[in-house]
Design an enzyme around this catalytic site. Structure first.
Site, PDB file in Angstrom:
ATOM      1  N   LYS B 187       5.654 -18.974 -22.680  1.00 13.10           N
ATOM      2  CA  LYS B 187       4.168 -18.800 -22.319  1.00 13.10           C
ATOM      3  C   LYS B 187       3.727 -19.417 -21.259  1.00 13.10           C
ATOM      4  O   LYS B 187       2.950 -19.065 -20.311  1.00 13.10           O
ATOM      5  CB  LYS B 187       3.313 -19.682 -23.766  1.00 13.10           C
ATOM      6  CG  LYS B 187       2.011 -19.790 -23.530  1.00 13.10           C
ATOM      7  CD  LYS B 187       1.059 -18.650 -24.045  1.00 13.10           C
ATOM      8  CE  LYS B 187      -0.560 -18.826 -23.787  1.00 13.10           C
ATOM      9  NZ  LYS B 187      -1.302 -19.133 -24.533  1.00 13.10           N
ATOM     10  N   LYS B 256      -6.636 -25.989 -18.784  1.00  4.50           N
ATOM     11  CA  LYS B 256      -5.602 -26.855 -19.605  1.00  4.50           C
ATOM     12  C   LYS B 256      -4.312 -26.226 -19.369  1.00  4.50           C
ATOM     13  O   LYS B 256      -3.359 -26.959 -19.457  1.00  4.50           O
ATOM     14  CB  LYS B 256      -6.232 -26.413 -21.013  1.00  4.50           C
ATOM     15  CG  LYS B 256      -5.323 -27.035 -21.959  1.00  4.50           C
ATOM     16  CD  LYS B 256      -5.832 -26.940 -23.495  1.00  4.50           C
ATOM     17  CE  LYS B 256      -5.490 -25.449 -23.970  1.00  4.50           C
ATOM     18  NZ  LYS B 256      -4.111 -25.631 -24.504  1.00  4.50           N
TER      19      LYS B 256
END
Lengths: 453, 453
Positions: B187, B256
């Protein structure tokens, strides 16, 4: 009538006005030109003569000082305007270009003069440094280059305008080629330090503010530490008292010089990673309307909107440890800044001892430039394969680890560190280039900096 | 009563609510928890059960999906709150951590569970991608890793939540170690592309605006060209119509993930120069109060205050040539972005074919990733010394020269190009590392990227 030779002076801005006025005081006949009428009026008030065009200013005077702000303006006054100076200069005149311009420009200017049949002009490439006060006192730093003949003709004028200890006849490294452009290259490499360290001061103090530190205290600690730089100490009072709106050097000034560095880097296929990121931040602040403000005001880019970042929680609670993070951040930035300036200086063939002497005595100075810079120069000369980052200064591993602590904490606080992150990536690349080679991991910064640049 | 196993679901935000609701629709008994009361109320309205604490949610249910926003929240609900989930999970429960977290966090979580006597829990590291719509449809992309036993137990749930073509059991390169953290690493490497390419879209269109181009037209040209990226095409409509204030993905979301990338890079001593500069720009925009806005709105960082930059004059006047500059800028950024993602993927041991397949089918996709990415992977596997940047794609020299044209023009317009300048410095370093070695100058980007990273 003065028995001293007559001088024309083009560009009566903050610096030029002081320089020209000083020459008047020294007894020269000075005929000035500026596009801004009131400057001429004011110049007449201090005993100068005024001219309506560049051509009128230079006519029949054997020496011309050009102190306009940019190479575009120089091109305009010398060649492009309705009454340009180049054609009107008397035979065998001396032309001192004191503006900060790319070396490529002043080299091209020499060619252009020849092409236009003015190869008789003695061109001197002699950017200055030191601010309006020293300009008026005739105690500037000057970095001069040109043919021996041109330098000989210009020397008396360069001496009138400079501090004797700070008049540099710019030398090439070893048996390198001397000539036009070296002065501009020297100024440029000094400005690498200025460009990085002006922003670094705001970045470090902005980070300190985000950690909740008392800026007056941390400022004093930084000045006492190895994180000292001339720029930090100079900008600190204005950073601590922004309400005075005191303008010593506008953002646009350092931006102009930063763009010369990055443009010259592109031209020479030489990377300038620290200056490039500084330049983007300067551009961004220009767009925000801060261009005319003192460059110390850029601290606001780091302190603004703390209320917008949401709940954040740092891990460092001890005040002394927080101050150390600020110092660690600055030291690493100054190290990378020193490496960038020296490496670029070597690339353009400057004598590195002279570069070092000049920078240590000027606004680009920093404790790290003085200590690590000397080692960087020694290692550069010894060749890329050399080790020798001395254990008694600082290891690449240590400075990287220290910087990482600062970057980690800034990330927790959601505080941007443009230069700090850039430095960390460069130091990390440098460390990796050593580890993947045959060198030990504690190899010198310059070895590794060379490997990546 | 359903005959399907009961599931607890922690974190009913935009993504989690859709995922949990989809499971309810598929006939599962789902007991949810969220710190925000209204989410629980709403979840009951769609047939779910609500729990007042994480412990209450997980009690006696054999499977738990945790879809909180951050690792801090995961730590809170699992261990730190007044009624944490970890202690309350039944013996041999499956715990699917779907949040995007650093690999180091989920690896540490496995250790922590063991230390606290919960080595019986089957932990699955399975971040997701695809947005709220696909979450609700059960057609997410999922990148799963963990022990074989854990993956076997979790497979049915992963299948319920994902598109069958987009459920990746994350593989290591060659005979590398499989296990917890690979999903998060996959990811993360995908998000390298996202982090760079989201900002690149704003940077390119902002540059286009500064050149006076019609943004609708240039947008269409980019989409047709090799400068295409999924992010560019996706963000374009919102960039063209900011007045709609449509929010598809907030700045805080990509920030983030960007911070996870740079933090993991620091932990592994791996440089992330493109993502690092993007992160600083995201931090700066957060400070300005743009955090909750759609990330496409960052174009304003480039277009704002054109009236403040003073008189500027570009050199490129032809409209087609201007459009080409935008395309050249994006291509170079996407190339560096691809190199950064793939190089990081190789560093953390991911199977590069799987990384490539996943990214090409997801939001990180770009034309350059597809074409140059394949060559980068081939060369990486062949070892650093390999040549082979094929003449039919693009040479390092050409892409550098093209980018330089864009950066030159942006400098004339005083337009910041944070990513463009970073890419140019990296490509310049890469070119120099080749020239100084034994390779020909037209060596592959990856050879050189490896040399500098």
């Amino acid at each position: 009538m003065s028995s001293k030779p007559g001088i024309s002076f083009i560009g009566l801005g903050a610096m030029g006005f002081g320089m020209a006025t000083n020459l008047v005081k020294q007894g020269y006949t000075v005929r000035g030109f500026d596009v801004w009428g009131p400057a001429l009026y004011k110049f007449r008030g201090v005993g100068g003569q005024g001219a309506a065009t560049p051509a009128e200013a230079v006519r029949n005077l054997p020496h011309c000082v050009c102190m306009v702000a940019t190479m575009q303006q120089a091109q305009e006054v010398l060649f492009q305007g309705p009454s340009p100076a180049a054609k009107a200069l008397p035979q065998g005149a001396t032309l001192l270009l004191c503006s900060t311009v790319p070396a490529a420009y002043v080299q091209g200017l020499e060619e252009q003069l020849k092409k236009e049949g003015r190869g008789d002009i003695f061109l001197v490439d002699c950017p200055v440094s030191g601010g309006a006060g020293r300009a008026a006192d005739g105690t500037l730093s000057i970095m001069a280059s040109g043919s021996e003949a041109a330098l000989a003709k210009a020397r008396f004028l360069l001496q009138e305008m400079s501090d004797p200890a700070k008049l540099y006849m710019v030398k090439p490294e070893g048996s390198g080629q001397r000539g036009i452009g070296m002065g501009s290259n020297m100024k440029m490499c000094h400005q690498v330090l200025a460009a990085n360290q002006i922003l670094a001061a705001s970045e470090a103090m902005g980070f300190a503010a985000r950690m909740g530190l008392d800026l007056t205290k941390v400022g004093q600690e930084v000045i006492k530490s190895d994180a000292w730089s001339w720029m930090f100490e100079n900008r600190l009072p204005r950073m601590l008292h922004p309400e005075n709106k005191s303008i010593a050097s506008a953002v646009t000034i350092i931006l102009k010089d930063t763009s010369i560095i990055t443009a010259q880097g592109r031209l020479l296929k030489f990377p300038t990673p620290m200056c490039s990121v500084a330049e983007q931040v300067y551009f961004a602040s220009l767009s925000r309307g801060y261009g005319a403000d003192d460059d110390s005001s850029l601290i606001r880019l780091y302190t603004e909107g703390a209320e917008n970042v949401g709940k954040v929680q740092g891990e460092v609670t001890d005040e002394g440890a927080k101050v150390q993070l600020v110092i660690k951040l600055l030291k690493a930035i100054h190290l990378c800044s020193a490496a960038e300036a020296i490496r670029f200086g070597a690339h353009v063939g400057l004598d590195l001892d002279q570069l070092s002497e000049l920078c240590n005595a000027a606004a680009g100075g920093s404790k790290l430039f003085e200590t690590a810079g000397a080692v960087i120069i020694r290692n550069l000369r010894a060749g890329n394969g050399s080790r020798g980052w001395p254990a008694d200064t600082v290891s690449l591993g240590d400075v990287t680890q220290d910087l990482q602590e600062a970057v980690d904490e800034a990330q927790r606080l959601k505080c941007p560190l443009f230069l700090g992150n850039q430095a960390l990536n460069l130091l990390t690349m440098a460390s990796r280039s050593v580890q993947s080679g045959s060198e030990a991991a504690e190899g010198s910064v310059v070895t590794n900096w060379c490997a990546i640049t």
